[in-house]
Design a protein around this motif. Structure first.
Motif: not given
Length: 297
Positions: A216-217, A220-221, A244-250
């Motif tokens: 996943e990192g 994201q990069r 809190e996972h970053w994908a929800w709000t990307h």
């Protein structure tokens, strides 16, 4: 029988001559078979003669059977999974190509922006499908008549029906639309990482196989550098996906809750009924490679 929808599956099975269905543990009974998605915790499933997996992915059952030799025979349900996932991919690919969100934004502002609203077309796109099993083949069948090209990738690159071309994953050089349909195995864990995403050039990436195959990192990069323009993620290493996972709000990620392919009770029942006579006659064979960790047919 252990299933998220046991009542629906029993209803779909109906009456089967000479067979008694129960929702209670039955591994102690001679000649018993189990229909399940995940391994139940109230019995030793290695004592069954046959386990029919409700879905296409065998990873949960294989994990429960680690260290067990021989029995049970493992089969699985494919049903309409390939077609379902093909429609899912098609929906999100067209949404990306047509940029419907941008158009809706213009509409909300009563802003006539013709040039900025022009689409791209699937018939101009090269598609790569990572994984050429039953699911990948089903997606390829859906997209082949519509895309410019559909290439399948696997570790071996073995020729598989339904793909315009078949190549080894080591030869992957990117594509406009990249679809991951890989199973969860030791070999595929975090397989799609920085080197993989580094070969993309701003396309659409979809994961409809298993979440564990993507680092996943690295994804994201890749989104940050533009190597991936947009990601559609239906599966994750941890499900449900933490809030809190970053994908929800990307802004360039679509998250869906593991719905690209939903096993229907009618498909489970149909697959089980086809295999049942073979089991009773002692001719049923494994549809899962227990060593490799994935379905072989």
């Amino acid at each position: 029988m252990h299933s998220p929808t046991p009542g629906d599956v029993l209803k779909a099975l109906g009456e089967v001559g000479g067979v008694r269905f129960t929702r209670e543990p039955a591994s102690h009974l001679q000649g018993a078979a189990l229909i399940t998605f995940k391994a139940p915790r109230d019995e030793d499933i290695s004592r069954y003669g046959w386990i029919h997996i409700g879905g296409a992915g065998p990873d949960s059952i294989l994990n429960a059977l680690q260290g067990c030799e021989g029995r049970p025979i493992l089969t699985r349900t494919i049903g309409a999974m390939g077609e379902q996932m093909g429609e899912y991919v098609l929906a999100y690919a067209l949404t990306w190509l047509q940029d419907t969100a941008k158009r809706e934004g213009f509409q909300a502002r009563s802003d006539w922006q013709k040039e900025a609203s022009l689409p791209r077309y699937l018939f101009d796109q090269d598609v790569a499908i990572i994984g050429m099993g039953a699911i990948g083949s089903g997606v390829a069948k859906m997209l082949t008549p519509l895309a410019r090209s559909v290439t399948g990738y696997s570790r071996s690159g073995r020729n598989t029906e339904g793909f315009g071309a078949c190549r080894r994953l080591a030869e992957f050089e990117g594509a406009d639309i990249v679809i991951a349909t890989l199973p969860a195995t030791r070999q595929t864990d975090s397989l799609l990482s920085d080197p993989f995403f580094g070969r993309m050039n701003g396309g659409l990436f979809l994961n409809i196989g298993r979440g564990s195959v993507v680092e996943e990192g690295a994804l994201q990069r890749a989104l940050g550098t533009g190597k991936v323009d947009r990601a559609v993620l239906d599966v994750f290493r941890m499900e449900p996906l933490p809030k809190e996972h970053w994908a929800w709000t990307h802004p360039r990620v679509a998250v869906t809750p593991h719905v690209s392919g939903v096993t229907r009770p009618v498909d489970i029942a149909a697959a089980f009924k086809v295999k049942l006579p073979l089991f009773l006659e002692g001719r049923l064979t494994n549809e899962v490679d227990r060593e490799a960790g994935y379905g072989v047919r």
